[in-house]
Structure formats: C-alpha cells, structure tokens
Design a protein around this motif. Sequence first.
Motif, PDB file in Angstrom:
ATOM      1  N   GLU A 257       1.211  -1.174   0.143  1.00  8.39           N
ATOM      2  CA  GLU A 257       0.040  -0.332   0.056  1.00  8.39           C
ATOM      3  C   GLU A 257       0.821   1.362   0.107  1.00  8.39           C
ATOM      4  N   LYS A 258       2.347   1.680   0.594  1.00  7.81           N
ATOM      5  CA  LYS A 258       2.842   2.364   0.818  1.00  7.81           C
ATOM      6  C   LYS A 258       3.780   2.585  -0.930  1.00  7.81           C
TER       7      LYS A 258
ATOM      8  N   ARG B  34       1.664   1.484  -3.909  1.00  8.29           N
ATOM      9  CA  ARG B  34       0.810   2.209  -4.259  1.00  8.29           C
ATOM     10  C   ARG B  34       0.055   3.866  -3.953  1.00  8.29           C
ATOM     11  N   GLU B  35       0.634   3.887  -2.546  1.00 10.10           N
ATOM     12  CA  GLU B  35       0.491   5.362  -1.945  1.00 10.10           C
ATOM     13  C   GLU B  35       1.120   6.048  -3.115  1.00 10.10           C
TER      14      GLU B  35
ATOM     15  N   ARG C 167       0.834   7.322  -6.395  1.00  6.10           N
ATOM     16  CA  ARG C 167      -0.797   8.248  -6.442  1.00  6.10           C
ATOM     17  C   ARG C 167       0.140   9.287  -6.716  1.00  6.10           C
TER      18      ARG C 167
END
Length: 149
Positions: A23-24, A26-27, A30
Amino acid sequence: MPVNPELVGRVFPPTAPYLVGREKVREFARAVFADDPQHRDPAAAQERGYADVVAPPTFAMVVQDQTLQQLLAEPDSGIELSRVLHAEQRFRYTRPIIAGDELTGILSVTGLRAIGGNTMVTSEAEIRDAAGEHVVTATSVLVVGEGEQ
C-alpha cells in the motif's frame, strides 16, 4: 554555526530496517503520478518477473530520508533544517525496490563545497536489502545557508 568540514567522510550507522509495504508503494505511485500498472497491480508486476508491486524510482527517498535525519540530528554538523534547500537528487539502482523488501540505509557524507555564502553538502545513502545486497545508492545535495553571523 557554519557547516562542520569534518563531516566529509563521516559514515552513519545503518538505519532500522524499513519493510516496503504494497500500500505504501501504491500511495507513493499515486502521489508522484507513476501510472504504470506494475506500481499498483501485483499481477502486472508478476507478468514482468517481479514478486510484487514495483516502487517508482524515487521511492528510495523514503529510506534515504531516514539516513538524512541522522545527519540533521548531528549536534556538531552546523546544519539547521530551516537553512536547508534540497538542491539535487540522483539514484543508481542495481535492481528495483519491490513490496516486501526490507531495506536498510547507510549514509556517508562525500563532499562539501562553499558557494556564494552557502555550503553544498553531498551525501550518499547506500540502500541494501535484508540479504545485504545493494539495491540503490541515493545521492543528495543539500544547500545550507550560513545564516546570521
């Protein structure tokens, strides 16, 4: 206080291991508009031969920041954050950063150069995985204003 010239050659202890989370990645992707599917989709990354999502190249800053915090915390450095401008950044990769990597950084100060009343501080953070293999070297140049006399 001016930047301490004895910083050149100083090597800091390894940072605490940083576990790269999916998730890091992905964040971060983005945030930097890295829209390649390998940064978000494990299947897309696996199609390219990676075990999980691949971090964008500038993700190494996350680990490098831990090393730079050590430098900024040095009481004898002469570097005060309020007088610092991040002037240059480079990365030299052996392989990409992948979610699941556990990374450790070791910072060394490689150069100081006076320019126009300021000091340019060059440092290299060598970032390795849990097996001790080189992943990336992140080079930063900070411009430190001398401040009030």
